[in-house]
Design a protein around this motif. Structure first.
Motif, PDB file in Angstrom:
ATOM      1  N   ASP A  87       0.845  -1.212   0.000  1.00  0.00           N
ATOM      2  CA  ASP A  87       0.000   0.000   0.000  1.00  0.00           C
ATOM      3  C   ASP A  87       0.876   1.257   0.000  1.00  0.00           C
ATOM      4  N   ARG A  88       1.999   1.177   0.751  1.00  0.00           N
ATOM      5  CA  ARG A  88       2.924   2.332   0.780  1.00  0.00           C
ATOM      6  C   ARG A  88       3.405   2.654  -0.629  1.00  0.00           C
ATOM      7  N   LYS A  89       3.758   1.587  -1.361  1.00  0.00           N
ATOM      8  CA  LYS A  89       4.245   1.795  -2.736  1.00  0.00           C
ATOM      9  C   LYS A  89       3.140   2.399  -3.596  1.00  0.00           C
ATOM     10  N   THR A 334       5.342  13.851   5.951  1.00  0.00           N
ATOM     11  CA  THR A 334       4.090  13.592   5.224  1.00  0.00           C
ATOM     12  C   THR A 334       4.112  12.231   4.524  1.00  0.00           C
ATOM     13  N   ARG A 335       5.195  11.450   4.695  1.00  0.00           N
ATOM     14  CA  ARG A 335       5.182  10.108   4.085  1.00  0.00           C
ATOM     15  C   ARG A 335       4.389   9.162   4.974  1.00  0.00           C
ATOM     16  N   HIS A 336       3.246   8.742   4.468  1.00  0.00           N
ATOM     17  CA  HIS A 336       2.426   7.846   5.263  1.00  0.00           C
ATOM     18  C   HIS A 336       2.995   6.424   5.181  1.00  0.00           C
ATOM     19  N   ILE A 337       3.145   5.785   6.351  1.00  0.00           N
ATOM     20  CA  ILE A 337       3.827   4.485   6.388  1.00  0.00           C
ATOM     21  C   ILE A 337       2.899   3.343   6.788  1.00  0.00           C
ATOM     22  N   SER A 338       2.060   3.534   7.783  1.00  0.00           N
ATOM     23  CA  SER A 338       1.266   2.395   8.250  1.00  0.00           C
ATOM     24  C   SER A 338      -0.122   2.850   8.704  1.00  0.00           C
ATOM     25  N   GLY A 339      -0.387   2.897  10.004  1.00  0.00           N
ATOM     26  CA  GLY A 339      -1.700   3.339  10.484  1.00  0.00           C
ATOM     27  C   GLY A 339      -1.734   3.285  12.000  1.00  0.00           C
ATOM     28  N   GLY A 342      -4.318  -0.924  16.037  1.00  0.00           N
ATOM     29  CA  GLY A 342      -4.779  -1.169  17.405  1.00  0.00           C
ATOM     30  C   GLY A 342      -3.811  -0.662  18.457  1.00  0.00           C
ATOM     31  N   GLN A 343      -2.822   0.128  18.035  1.00  0.00           N
ATOM     32  CA  GLN A 343      -1.800   0.548  19.004  1.00  0.00           C
ATOM     33  C   GLN A 343      -2.373   1.384  20.138  1.00  0.00           C
ATOM     34  N   LEU A 344      -3.230   2.332  19.777  1.00  0.00           N
ATOM     35  CA  LEU A 344      -3.812   3.196  20.810  1.00  0.00           C
ATOM     36  C   LEU A 344      -4.752   2.375  21.706  1.00  0.00           C
ATOM     37  N   ARG A 373      22.982   8.043   9.895  1.00  0.00           N
ATOM     38  CA  ARG A 373      22.254   7.581  11.081  1.00  0.00           C
ATOM     39  C   ARG A 373      21.333   8.693  11.567  1.00  0.00           C
ATOM     40  N   LYS A 374      20.105   8.311  11.926  1.00  0.00           N
ATOM     41  CA  LYS A 374      19.093   9.283  12.348  1.00  0.00           C
ATOM     42  C   LYS A 374      18.514   8.797  13.678  1.00  0.00           C
ATOM     43  N   SER A 375      18.410   9.718  14.646  1.00  0.00           N
ATOM     44  CA  SER A 375      17.839   9.321  15.930  1.00  0.00           C
ATOM     45  C   SER A 375      16.328   9.147  15.802  1.00  0.00           C
ATOM     46  N   ARG A 376      15.800   8.096  16.439  1.00  0.00           N
ATOM     47  CA  ARG A 376      14.337   7.933  16.457  1.00  0.00           C
ATOM     48  C   ARG A 376      13.735   8.704  17.629  1.00  0.00           C
ATOM     49  N   ILE A 377      14.579   9.122  18.557  1.00  0.00           N
ATOM     50  CA  ILE A 377      14.115  10.017  19.622  1.00  0.00           C
ATOM     51  C   ILE A 377      14.463  11.418  19.132  1.00  0.00           C
TER      52      ILE A 377
HETATM   53  C1  LIG Z   1      -0.464  -5.916  13.143  1.00  0.00           C
HETATM   54  C2  LIG Z   1       0.070  -5.286  14.365  1.00  0.00           C
HETATM   55  O1  LIG Z   1       1.167  -4.809  14.426  1.00  0.00           O
HETATM   56  S1  LIG Z   1      -0.947  -5.204  15.695  1.00  0.00           S
HETATM   57  C3  LIG Z   1      -0.170  -4.010  16.716  1.00  0.00           C
HETATM   58  C4  LIG Z   1      -0.891  -2.746  16.849  1.00  0.00           C
HETATM   59  N1  LIG Z   1      -0.731  -1.867  15.706  1.00  0.00           N
HETATM   60  C5  LIG Z   1       0.267  -0.984  15.581  1.00  0.00           C
HETATM   61  O2  LIG Z   1       1.147  -0.883  16.428  1.00  0.00           O
HETATM   62  C6  LIG Z   1       0.203  -0.116  14.333  1.00  0.00           C
HETATM   63  C7  LIG Z   1       1.352   0.818  14.185  1.00  0.00           C
HETATM   64  N2  LIG Z   1       2.617   0.122  14.048  1.00  0.00           N
HETATM   65  C8  LIG Z   1       3.088  -0.350  12.854  1.00  0.00           C
HETATM   66  O3  LIG Z   1       2.437  -0.285  11.836  1.00  0.00           O
HETATM   67  C9  LIG Z   1       4.459  -0.972  12.827  1.00  0.00           C
HETATM   68  O4  LIG Z   1       4.710  -1.575  14.064  1.00  0.00           O
HETATM   69  C10 LIG Z   1       5.585   0.084  12.498  1.00  0.00           C
HETATM   70  C11 LIG Z   1       5.324   0.706  11.138  1.00  0.00           C
HETATM   71  C12 LIG Z   1       5.678   1.142  13.560  1.00  0.00           C
HETATM   72  C13 LIG Z   1       6.929  -0.668  12.471  1.00  0.00           C
HETATM   73  O5  LIG Z   1       6.805  -1.761  11.635  1.00  0.00           O
HETATM   74  P1  LIG Z   1       8.090  -2.497  11.044  1.00  0.00           P
HETATM   75  O6  LIG Z   1       7.600  -3.545  10.129  1.00  0.00           O
HETATM   76  O7  LIG Z   1       8.978  -2.906  12.150  1.00  0.00           O
HETATM   77  O8  LIG Z   1       8.719  -1.282  10.264  1.00  0.00           O
HETATM   78  P2  LIG Z   1       9.952  -1.230   9.311  1.00  0.00           P
HETATM   79  O9  LIG Z   1      11.192  -0.971  10.096  1.00  0.00           O
HETATM   80  O10 LIG Z   1       9.939  -2.405   8.382  1.00  0.00           O
HETATM   81  O11 LIG Z   1       9.635   0.092   8.488  1.00  0.00           O
HETATM   82  C14 LIG Z   1       8.442   0.253   7.761  1.00  0.00           C
HETATM   83  C15 LIG Z   1       8.649   1.423   6.800  1.00  0.00           C
HETATM   84  O12 LIG Z   1       8.873   2.617   7.547  1.00  0.00           O
HETATM   85  C16 LIG Z   1      10.106   3.219   7.178  1.00  0.00           C
HETATM   86  N3  LIG Z   1      10.685   3.768   8.422  1.00  0.00           N
HETATM   87  C17 LIG Z   1      10.945   3.092   9.553  1.00  0.00           C
HETATM   88  N4  LIG Z   1      11.429   3.938  10.482  1.00  0.00           N
HETATM   89  C18 LIG Z   1      11.447   5.159   9.950  1.00  0.00           C
HETATM   90  C19 LIG Z   1      11.835   6.450  10.420  1.00  0.00           C
HETATM   91  N5  LIG Z   1      12.262   6.645  11.655  1.00  0.00           N
HETATM   92  N6  LIG Z   1      11.730   7.495   9.563  1.00  0.00           N
HETATM   93  C20 LIG Z   1      11.291   7.309   8.313  1.00  0.00           C
HETATM   94  N7  LIG Z   1      10.886   6.113   7.802  1.00  0.00           N
HETATM   95  C21 LIG Z   1      10.969   5.056   8.621  1.00  0.00           C
HETATM   96  C22 LIG Z   1      10.919   2.086   6.592  1.00  0.00           C
HETATM   97  O13 LIG Z   1      11.888   2.549   5.676  1.00  0.00           O
HETATM   98  C23 LIG Z   1       9.841   1.259   5.881  1.00  0.00           C
HETATM   99  O14 LIG Z   1       9.449   1.861   4.659  1.00  0.00           O
HETATM  100  P3  LIG Z   1       9.635   1.083   3.246  1.00  0.00           P
HETATM  101  O15 LIG Z   1       8.831  -0.177   3.360  1.00  0.00           O
HETATM  102  O16 LIG Z   1       9.116   1.995   2.229  1.00  0.00           O
HETATM  103  O17 LIG Z   1      11.110   0.803   3.149  1.00  0.00           O
END
Ligand SMILES: CC(=O)SCCNC(=O)CCNC(=O)[C@H](O)C(C)(C)COP(=O)(O)OP(=O)(O)OC[C@H]1O[C@@H](n2cnc3c(N)ncnc32)[C@H](O)[C@@H]1OP(=O)(O)O
Ligand SMILES: CCCC(=O)O
Length: 441
Positions: A87-89, A334-339, A342-344, A373-377
């Motif tokens: 979906d990201r792609k 603004t790059r949407h990655i996931s959603g 159920g995290q909240l 290298r980029k800090s996540r904090i």
């Molecule tokens: C199904 C369940 O997880 S149930 C749990 C409850 N739900 C949630 O927690 C939903 C929110 N969480 C999530 O969607 C995931 O846990 C995430 C996205 C936070 C982490 O998932 P992971 O699979 O470990 O992420 P991953 O390290 O593979 O990165 C995913 C994408 O984000 C990008 N990314 C990761 N970290 C960063 C960052 N700090 N800055 C920019 N981009 C980033 C990666 O490059 C990758 O993108 P790509 O596929 O285009 O290369």
């Protein structure tokens, strides 16, 4: 009712079934592995023949054919409730939109008529001798989608595991408008994620927080996998499972004798989940397994049900956290990655469980494609970054450098604690930022 006659009167080719979809319709797909792969492919062939068909999908396994088939977006508009890598792609190519979703509210969006749907397409098991088609590994908000839809089309697949439900795990033939017999594709399997040293270090910290009788929620990815392997080799006993996603790790932990589900206060003796996603090992485990109960997501992810069990532990990943304690798990700028998924729900629910904890896990830094290298904090979330958890909700945060608890801490104490688990390369810089941002002792 003569079920066989009812079945035969509804049976049609995939091509005839998708003819029921008209220009302008809203079409809902079943979630995760209930995604109707055959019907999606067939619908995609209508590109250029129909207009403005809007599709909603959650957890499509692979690339949605309707999105690929129509780069101009004239025939189809593909929407996702939660971005997968595919979906990201598609989003980067501008052929997919995200629909914000607080997962436990999903059924409510349909029931309260916030949204409408014309046709529901889903994959199920074949019909049983009482005229029911089981939802298999995906309960999610399927019942709410069906109740809202004007027409329901199912594609049956013999490989779909038959999953017993707490409730709402099936549809009756009398509710179905059309049936398609698919090619019975194999169930999609997640690749086994590679566990890094950092995943392993974080997993060790997380597992130290789990006690006998804890009730677990685990998400997707390498880190939960590492946790699963560590628990399986531990002496932990009588663990319970109340989770949104059932993953392979739970099978490993169960087979190692660590899970009994007997210490639970609710759904005693049962694995509770709303969807399952993993490998064939998992699908074989849940097939006709009376110790596993699938429920709709407004049950599994409801605060009260998560909190009903003692020592409920939520273990989830995040992308970034800022010095205020705001967590983003779904976008980077603004790059949407996931959603939100159920995290909240689980962060809130587990904190409200007696003895419960909500853990947010992330590696302290990431290395970009260009090697930086980029800090996540971060001092603050960049403009455009979506906050998944507001700071008031965040409980424990874990990196490979340790674990901190943000509850009850002042802004200065929070920033100091977060800096203490940041990558050492960034700690001084983060401290300077904190001071400049008027976060001080
Ligand atoms: C199904 C369940 O997880 S149930 C749990 C409850 N739900 C949630 O927690 C939903 C929110 N969480 C999530 O969607 C995931 O846990 C995430 C996205 C936070 C982490 O998932 P992971 O699979 O470990 O992420 P991953 O390290 O593979 O990165 C995913 C994408 O984000 C990008 N990314 C990761 N970290 C960063 C960052 N700090 N800055 C920019 N981009 C980033 C990666 O490059 C990758 O993108 P790509 O596929 O285009 O290369
Ligand atoms: C929406 C389901 C997936 C998740 O919670 O991450």
């Amino acid at each position: 009712m003569d079920y066989d006659r009812a079945y035969n009167s509804r049976l049609m080719t995939a091509s005839d079934a998708v003819d029921l979809i008209k220009s302008g319709n809203w079409v809902d797909y079943g979630c995760f592995l209930a995604t109707p792969i055959t019907l999606d492919r067939e619908l995609a062939k209508r590109a250029g023949q129909i207009e403005d068909v809007k599709v909603r999908s959650l957890g499509f396994p692979g690339l949605a054919a309707v999105a690929k088939a129509d780069p101009e977006g004239r025939s189809f508009r593909y929407n996702s409730w939660h971005f997968t890598g595919a979906d990201r792609k598609l989003h980067d190519q501008k052929v997919c939109n995200y629909i914000p979703l607080l997962y436990h509210e999903g059924p409510g969006y349909y029931e309260k008529h916030d949204i409408t749907t014309d046709v529901m397409l889903l994959r199920t098991t074949p019909m049983d001798h009482k005229g029911f088609f089981n939802f298999g590994v995906s309960n999610s908000f399927t019942r709410a989608q069906i109740s809202a839809a004007k027409q329901v089309i199912i594609e049956i697949n013999e490989n779909m595991p038959y999953c017993y439900g707490g409730n709402e795990e099936q549809i009756h033939i009398s509710e179905v408008d059309a049936i398609v017999e698919s090619n019975h594709e194999e169930m999609f399997c997640l690749p086994e994620p590679a566990i890094s040293d950092i995943d392993q270090q974080i997993a060790e910290i997380v597992v130290s927080q789990i006690e006998n009788g804890s009730c677990l929620q685990l998400g997707i990815g390498a880190m939960p996998n590492a946790i699963g392997k560590l628990i399986a080799s531990s002496n932990l006993r009588d663990l319970g499972v109340h989770t949104e996603m059932l993953c392979d790790s739970f099978v490993d932990i169960y087979e190692a004798g660590c899970i009994s589900n007997r210490g639970k206060k609710q759904d005693v003796g049962k694995f509770v989940y709303t969807f399952a996603l993993g490998s064939k090992k998992l699908y074989d485990f849940i097939d006709h397994n009376p110790s596993c109960s699938s429920y709709p997501v407004d049950y599994t992810n409801h605060l009260n049900n998560i909190a009903a069990n003692d020592k409920a532990i939520a273990i989830n990943n995040a992308l970034e956290i800022d010095l205020f304690g705001q967590v983003s798990s779904e976008s980077s700028g603004t790059r949407h990655i996931s959603g939100t998924g159920g995290q909240l729900d689980y962060t809130y629910g587990c904190y409200h469980s007696r003895g419960g904890k909500a853990l947010i896990c992330l590696s302290s830094s990431v290395v970009d494609r260009d090697g930086t290298r980029k800090s996540r904090i971060r001092p603050f979330l960049e403009p455009g970054t979506i906050t998944t958890l507001p700071r008031v909700m965040v409980n424990y945060v874990v990196t490979e450098y340790g674990m901190i608890n943000l509850k009850g801490k002042s802004t200065w104490e929070r920033a100091k604690a977060l800096i203490s688990i940041a990558h050492p390369e960034f700690r001084d810089e983060l401290m300077e930022h904190a001071k400049r941002m008027n976060i001080h002792m």
